[in-house]
Scaffold this motif. Sequence first.
Motif, PDB file in Angstrom:
ATOM      1  N   ALA A  74       0.825  -1.207   0.000  1.00 61.45           N
ATOM      2  CA  ALA A  74       0.000   0.000   0.000  1.00 61.45           C
ATOM      3  C   ALA A  74       0.857   1.254   0.000  1.00 61.45           C
ATOM      4  CB  ALA A  74      -0.940  -0.011   1.209  1.00 61.45           C
ATOM      5  N   ASN A  75       1.944   1.228   0.757  1.00 63.07           N
ATOM      6  CA  ASN A  75       2.844   2.383   0.770  1.00 63.07           C
ATOM      7  C   ASN A  75       3.432   2.634  -0.607  1.00 63.07           C
ATOM      8  OD1 ASN A  75       4.516   4.458   2.187  1.00 63.07           O
ATOM      9  ND2 ASN A  75       6.188   3.087   1.595  1.00 63.07           N
ATOM     10  N   GLU A  76       3.800   1.567  -1.301  1.00 61.57           N
ATOM     11  CA  GLU A  76       4.374   1.728  -2.645  1.00 61.57           C
ATOM     12  C   GLU A  76       3.315   2.159  -3.651  1.00 61.57           C
ATOM     13  OE1 GLU A  76       7.502   1.678  -3.064  1.00 61.57           O
ATOM     14  OE2 GLU A  76       8.123   0.722  -1.197  1.00 61.57           O
ATOM     15  N   ALA A  77       2.087   1.668  -3.479  1.00 66.40           N
ATOM     16  CA  ALA A  77       1.037   1.964  -4.449  1.00 66.40           C
ATOM     17  C   ALA A  77       0.403   3.325  -4.240  1.00 66.40           C
ATOM     18  CB  ALA A  77      -0.041   0.878  -4.378  1.00 66.40           C
ATOM     19  N   TRP A  78       0.138   3.705  -2.996  1.00 62.73           N
ATOM     20  CA  TRP A  78      -0.666   4.896  -2.701  1.00 62.73           C
ATOM     21  C   TRP A  78      -0.014   5.841  -1.704  1.00 62.73           C
ATOM     22  CZ3 TRP A  78      -3.880   0.267  -1.266  1.00 62.73           C
ATOM     23  CH2 TRP A  78      -4.411  -0.355  -2.414  1.00 62.73           C
ATOM     24  N   GLY A  79       1.197   5.548  -1.255  1.00 64.92           N
ATOM     25  CA  GLY A  79       1.833   6.372  -0.251  1.00 64.92           C
ATOM     26  C   GLY A  79       1.431   5.946   1.158  1.00 64.92           C
ATOM     27  N   PRO A  80       2.046   6.552   2.175  1.00 66.52           N
ATOM     28  CA  PRO A  80       1.830   6.113   3.560  1.00 66.52           C
ATOM     29  C   PRO A  80       0.391   6.162   4.043  1.00 66.52           C
ATOM     30  CG  PRO A  80       3.773   7.503   3.416  1.00 66.52           C
ATOM     31  CD  PRO A  80       3.103   7.584   2.080  1.00 66.52           C
ATOM     32  N   THR A  81      -0.372   7.156   3.618  1.00 69.74           N
ATOM     33  CA  THR A  81      -1.723   7.324   4.156  1.00 69.74           C
ATOM     34  C   THR A  81      -2.813   7.042   3.130  1.00 69.74           C
ATOM     35  OG1 THR A  81      -1.632   9.697   3.687  1.00 69.74           O
ATOM     36  CG2 THR A  81      -0.979   8.982   5.905  1.00 69.74           C
ATOM     37  N   GLY A  82      -2.443   6.626   1.920  1.00 72.72           N
ATOM     38  CA  GLY A  82      -3.440   6.270   0.919  1.00 72.72           C
ATOM     39  C   GLY A  82      -4.154   4.987   1.301  1.00 72.72           C
TER      40      GLY A  82
ATOM     41  N   PHE B 208      -8.125   1.305   4.529  1.00 73.04           N
ATOM     42  CA  PHE B 208      -7.106   1.522   5.553  1.00 73.04           C
ATOM     43  C   PHE B 208      -5.745   1.611   4.865  1.00 73.04           C
ATOM     44  CE2 PHE B 208      -7.851  -2.981   5.121  1.00 73.04           C
ATOM     45  CZ  PHE B 208      -6.622  -3.596   5.219  1.00 73.04           C
ATOM     46  N   SER B 209      -4.807   2.237   5.546  1.00 71.49           N
ATOM     47  CA  SER B 209      -3.545   2.613   4.931  1.00 71.49           C
ATOM     48  C   SER B 209      -2.356   1.879   5.541  1.00 71.49           C
ATOM     49  CB  SER B 209      -3.319   4.119   5.092  1.00 71.49           C
ATOM     50  OG  SER B 209      -3.131   4.432   6.475  1.00 71.49           O
ATOM     51  N   ALA B 210      -1.205   2.050   4.905  1.00 70.64           N
ATOM     52  CA  ALA B 210       0.037   1.526   5.469  1.00 70.64           C
ATOM     53  C   ALA B 210       0.286   2.144   6.840  1.00 70.64           C
ATOM     54  CB  ALA B 210       1.200   1.838   4.526  1.00 70.64           C
ATOM     55  N   TYR B 211       0.054   3.423   6.965  1.00 71.90           N
ATOM     56  CA  TYR B 211       0.220   4.118   8.245  1.00 71.90           C
ATOM     57  C   TYR B 211      -0.673   3.491   9.318  1.00 71.90           C
ATOM     58  CZ  TYR B 211      -0.951   7.702  11.733  1.00 71.90           C
ATOM     59  OH  TYR B 211      -1.218   8.367  12.898  1.00 71.90           O
TER      60      TYR B 211
ATOM     61  N   ILE C 152       6.986  10.901  10.121  1.00 77.02           N
ATOM     62  CA  ILE C 152       7.355  10.394   8.790  1.00 77.02           C
ATOM     63  C   ILE C 152       6.154   9.968   7.957  1.00 77.02           C
ATOM     64  CG2 ILE C 152       9.561   9.561   9.701  1.00 77.02           C
ATOM     65  CD1 ILE C 152       8.375   6.679   9.317  1.00 77.02           C
ATOM     66  N   LYS C 153       4.952  10.153   8.443  1.00 81.58           N
ATOM     67  CA  LYS C 153       3.797   9.596   7.737  1.00 81.58           C
ATOM     68  C   LYS C 153       3.524  10.273   6.394  1.00 81.58           C
ATOM     69  CE  LYS C 153       0.143  12.256  10.081  1.00 81.58           C
ATOM     70  NZ  LYS C 153      -1.056  12.135  10.943  1.00 81.58           N
ATOM     71  N   GLY C 154       4.214  11.332   6.103  1.00 78.53           N
ATOM     72  CA  GLY C 154       4.091  11.952   4.793  1.00 78.53           C
ATOM     73  C   GLY C 154       5.241  11.633   3.873  1.00 78.53           C
ATOM     74  N   ASP C 155       6.157  10.779   4.299  1.00 77.51           N
ATOM     75  CA  ASP C 155       7.369  10.484   3.530  1.00 77.51           C
ATOM     76  C   ASP C 155       7.377   9.007   3.144  1.00 77.51           C
ATOM     77  OD1 ASP C 155      10.092   9.761   2.840  1.00 77.51           O
ATOM     78  OD2 ASP C 155      10.737  11.667   3.714  1.00 77.51           O
ATOM     79  N   GLN C 156       7.170   8.723   1.871  1.00 80.21           N
ATOM     80  CA  GLN C 156       7.081   7.342   1.402  1.00 80.21           C
ATOM     81  C   GLN C 156       8.378   6.572   1.631  1.00 80.21           C
ATOM     82  OE1 GLN C 156       6.888   6.565  -2.910  1.00 80.21           O
ATOM     83  NE2 GLN C 156       5.074   5.289  -2.526  1.00 80.21           N
ATOM     84  N   ASP C 157       9.523   7.204   1.419  1.00 82.52           N
ATOM     85  CA  ASP C 157      10.804   6.519   1.572  1.00 82.52           C
ATOM     86  C   ASP C 157      11.063   6.140   3.027  1.00 82.52           C
ATOM     87  OD1 ASP C 157      11.270   6.758  -1.138  1.00 82.52           O
ATOM     88  OD2 ASP C 157      12.475   8.588  -0.945  1.00 82.52           O
ATOM     89  N   GLN C 158      10.820   7.077   3.935  1.00 81.83           N
ATOM     90  CA  GLN C 158      11.025   6.770   5.349  1.00 81.83           C
ATOM     91  C   GLN C 158      10.004   5.749   5.851  1.00 81.83           C
ATOM     92  OE1 GLN C 158      12.462   9.929   8.139  1.00 81.83           O
ATOM     93  NE2 GLN C 158      11.818  11.318   6.491  1.00 81.83           N
TER      94      GLN C 158
END
Length: 595
Positions: free
Chosen positions: A470-478, A484-487, A509-515
């Motif tokens: 999910a983080n790779e597909a939509w980012g941390p909070t997508g 529900f999200s990776a976060y 870090i919830k706005g930073d995909q790499d972190q």
Amino acid sequence: MKNRIKLSIIALFTLALVFNSGCEDLFEPAIENHKVDEDLRDMPAWALGLLGHAYISNPVGTWSFNDVATDDAVSNFPGNAYRLMSTGAWSANFNPTDRWHYLRASWQYLNQFLVVADEITWAADPVVAEMFRERFKGDAYGMRALYMYHLLLHHAGPSEVDGQMLGIPIITEPEDLYNSEFNLPRNTFQECLNQLFADVDSAIKLLPDNFGDVDRDELIPEKYRELGITSGQFTRVFGDNVKNRMSAQIARAVRAQATLLAASPAYAGGSDLSWEDAANYMGEVLVNGLGSNPVGEMDPTGNVWYADNAVIQNLPAGDNPKEILWRGNKESNVDLERENYPPTLYGNGRVNPTQNLVDAFPMANGYPLSHASSGYDPANPYAGRDPRLAMYIVFNGSTAGPQSTVINTAADASDNNGLNRTETSTRTGYYMRKLLNQSVNANPNSETPGNRYKAFIRYTEIFLGYAEAANEAWGPTGTGTHGFSAYDVVKGIRQRAGIDAADPYLESIKGDQDQMRELIRNERRLELSFEGFRFWDLRRWKEDLTEVARGMRITGGVHNVIDVEERAYRDYMYYGPIPYGEVNKFSELIQNKGW
């Protein structure tokens, strides 16, 4: 071909009887089918010996502890195959991860079973007979998908000829010693995934989501209720006695695992599957298994699922805690403790966690040790740490065993628990605690066994797979399609672990995909430690395989990090080899690049 099948069945007669003893109703139709001759189609119990072999060969059915071939652990046994492999001995002739022969041989049994399953009368009642037929065939398709996933995990890789990502030769009919062509090329990775998906689809169509007795017709799953099946008929085929066999839910999880592998950096160019696909399939497993809000249904004790001896002892046969999607049978023994307890607890201390892994556990406030806000004190390195450190690892001053014995791992310790004191002592200053039953007394003169089971698939693995994809597909909070999200997943896992509820590091870090990617991978490392994931994760991520395994030497109370074991991997070892004997024997079988 018929003679070949007969020979295989005769060899499996004993297996069929053993298999029957573990699932009491499995061979019940045999009572209604008298052995008329040696024709397989008239002998259901013998035919099921073929299907039984799939479970004997279950690739997730045993502990591997291949963690000792990674940066997470070392072994104190010089002859450990993974230790030899990681320090330079890995080759196409010496491959402790080889599954080529074993799983492909068992695949043949499944193909044989699928050929005859439609021609066997499984019960006198035609409705029950049809349900048995569907269940057994669904079981075979699901197990064949599981085999394909593990064959790809162990042996898929780029061709040494043109770099194309290859899998295994796909064979869906029984091979005959006299008429079959054995010199076959490997199918592409994509074609192998297509076969896996087709088998999963067949399993889902033929199997219920889960097994269990029903005592009222309205409790029968809808697809069976619509056919007029009664609760008694349903329970006979799909009841409690077959829990923890392949189900539609397990098949979905295998598909999700395979999709995560395919979307990962090492394999991403070999198929049309994406991170979004992986997240969706993982999410489907979670929602089907735990409900529409799976994060809120996360098992609060899921990270110590192995630890409570009484809970495991009292677990009804076939039942699973909320954390467990699929598991093995309960056992009572001292095997793991005898192998991995510290020496003074009558153990061999075989799996030694590394300083690398210890450093991966954050502080209880959630910050990594290197962060300025962590509060980490190198002179007092185990204070204020993530509670999972003490749950999973025995460090200097920890207590372990049924008497809560204090374990001194220092180099100047007065007993054999100390660093490098004897052949069963730790090489790193640490012993493994996770998976061990601390109520066990391993003293051979007064053994007290403990209760355990092998977890085949845990929901925590699926949660972390979802978070990664999910983080790779939509980012941390997508949130994608499941809400529900990776976060959300990472927050739930860390709160369950005992990390500060505010978790300021996660919030930062919830706005930073790499972190977030780095944090998800680290959480996966901790939560799934010693369960055989790190070896494969490093490879599918194409992470550094050569990080030196480190330890902690304590002398006079002073802590010093030491190098313990170098890793001798090369770049092509992100993928395992095809056995040398096979590529030498069959001209059409192309080896993976570098081997």
